[in-house]
Design a protein around this motif. Sequence first.
Motif, short mmCIF file in Angstrom:
data_model
loop_
_atom_site.label_atom_id
_atom_site.label_comp_id
_atom_site.label_asym_id
_atom_site.label_seq_id
_atom_site.Cartn_x
_atom_site.Cartn_y
_atom_site.Cartn_z
N ARG A 76 0.83 -1.20 0.00
CA ARG A 76 0.00 0.00 0.00
C ARG A 76 0.87 1.26 0.00
O ARG A 76 0.62 2.19 -0.77
N ALA A 79 2.43 1.65 -3.38
CA ALA A 79 1.48 2.12 -4.39
C ALA A 79 1.29 3.64 -4.29
O ALA A 79 1.27 4.34 -5.31
N LEU A 80 1.16 4.13 -3.07
CA LEU A 80 0.99 5.58 -2.89
C LEU A 80 2.24 6.33 -3.33
O LEU A 80 2.15 7.41 -3.94
N VAL A 162 -3.44 4.90 -7.75
CA VAL A 162 -4.18 5.27 -6.55
C VAL A 162 -5.38 4.35 -6.34
O VAL A 162 -5.73 4.02 -5.20
N TYR A 165 -4.19 1.53 -4.57
CA TYR A 165 -3.96 1.96 -3.19
C TYR A 165 -5.26 1.92 -2.39
O TYR A 165 -5.29 1.48 -1.24
N TYR A 166 -6.36 2.38 -3.01
CA TYR A 166 -7.65 2.36 -2.33
C TYR A 166 -8.10 0.93 -2.02
O TYR A 166 -8.65 0.66 -0.94
N THR A 169 -6.17 -0.25 0.86
CA THR A 169 -6.67 0.40 2.07
C THR A 169 -7.93 -0.29 2.56
O THR A 169 -8.11 -0.50 3.77
N THR A 185 1.60 4.83 5.66
CA THR A 185 1.19 5.62 4.50
C THR A 185 2.37 6.38 3.90
O THR A 185 2.54 6.42 2.68
#
Length: 288
Positions: A76, A79-80, A162, A165-166, A169, A185
């Motif tokens: 994660r 990815a961000l 993103v 990423y979501y 999350t 994060t």
Amino acid sequence: MRKPSGVLAGIILTILSGLALATMDTGAKYLTGRLPVLEVVWARYFFHAVLMTAWLAKTRGTTFLKTRRPLLQLARGGALLGATITMYFGLSKVPLADATAVMFFAPVLVTVLSVVFLGERIGLPRIAAVLAGFGGVLLIVRPGFADTDPYLLLPLGAAVIVSLYYLLTRALSGPEENAATLFHTTAVGAVVLSFAVLIVWETPSMTEFALMLGIGALGALGHFCLVQGFAYASASTLTPFLYAQVLFAGIYSVVLIGDPLRPNLVIGAAILIASGLTIWWRENRRPR
């Protein structure tokens, strides 16, 4: 059931988050014209990570360092990081409002990826909303036109990353992982970039360094407001107000940066927002 005052606080905090993040991107766009993009991304991550770690240490002790799903946390964070680098390279080349609007294609893409990776089913209204969102992106990017800016593909690529990423999350949601998720994060990116930035480092002026510190602080503030806002009200209540960031970015782009407000951008952004809100409404409506 939340009290109305609590819901109002959540809405205000969500809008403030959009204001902070749009201001951060405006500062980042200014800096990318004067410093290497990687150095700007490092500042955004490093100072955010320092402030967030200090806050977590004060409020959670050392519990935020513990996670039951370290690989997902690393994925994660990675990815961000990839999305931020791609977006900031885009910001150095295209208007802020255009880049921000295209980035908000991510919530629409999540619907598509949830079908592919999570096996979720969607009906015709949500399919139509996804297609409309794609049409909104095409209006902004305008592929095939003589004045098309190929650098708009960078924020579009960032939107794809993103959306992943979501999804990660969502997979990490839960009270036992919240503190670790807040920490990871930016922690992953801060560590990686602290080594990578040495290759391109240019000593900033005092003004540039202040802005570097500022974008990191604004990033931390934006995420803090968002987390606190979602503590006051549900995601289904607050999601529409996330689009405030597009509005603030448009104002900054035109008023501060002097970018032209093109009709296709306004129409495309409106379609994107409408498609995102339609998907949100379909996912959160309840039978009477």
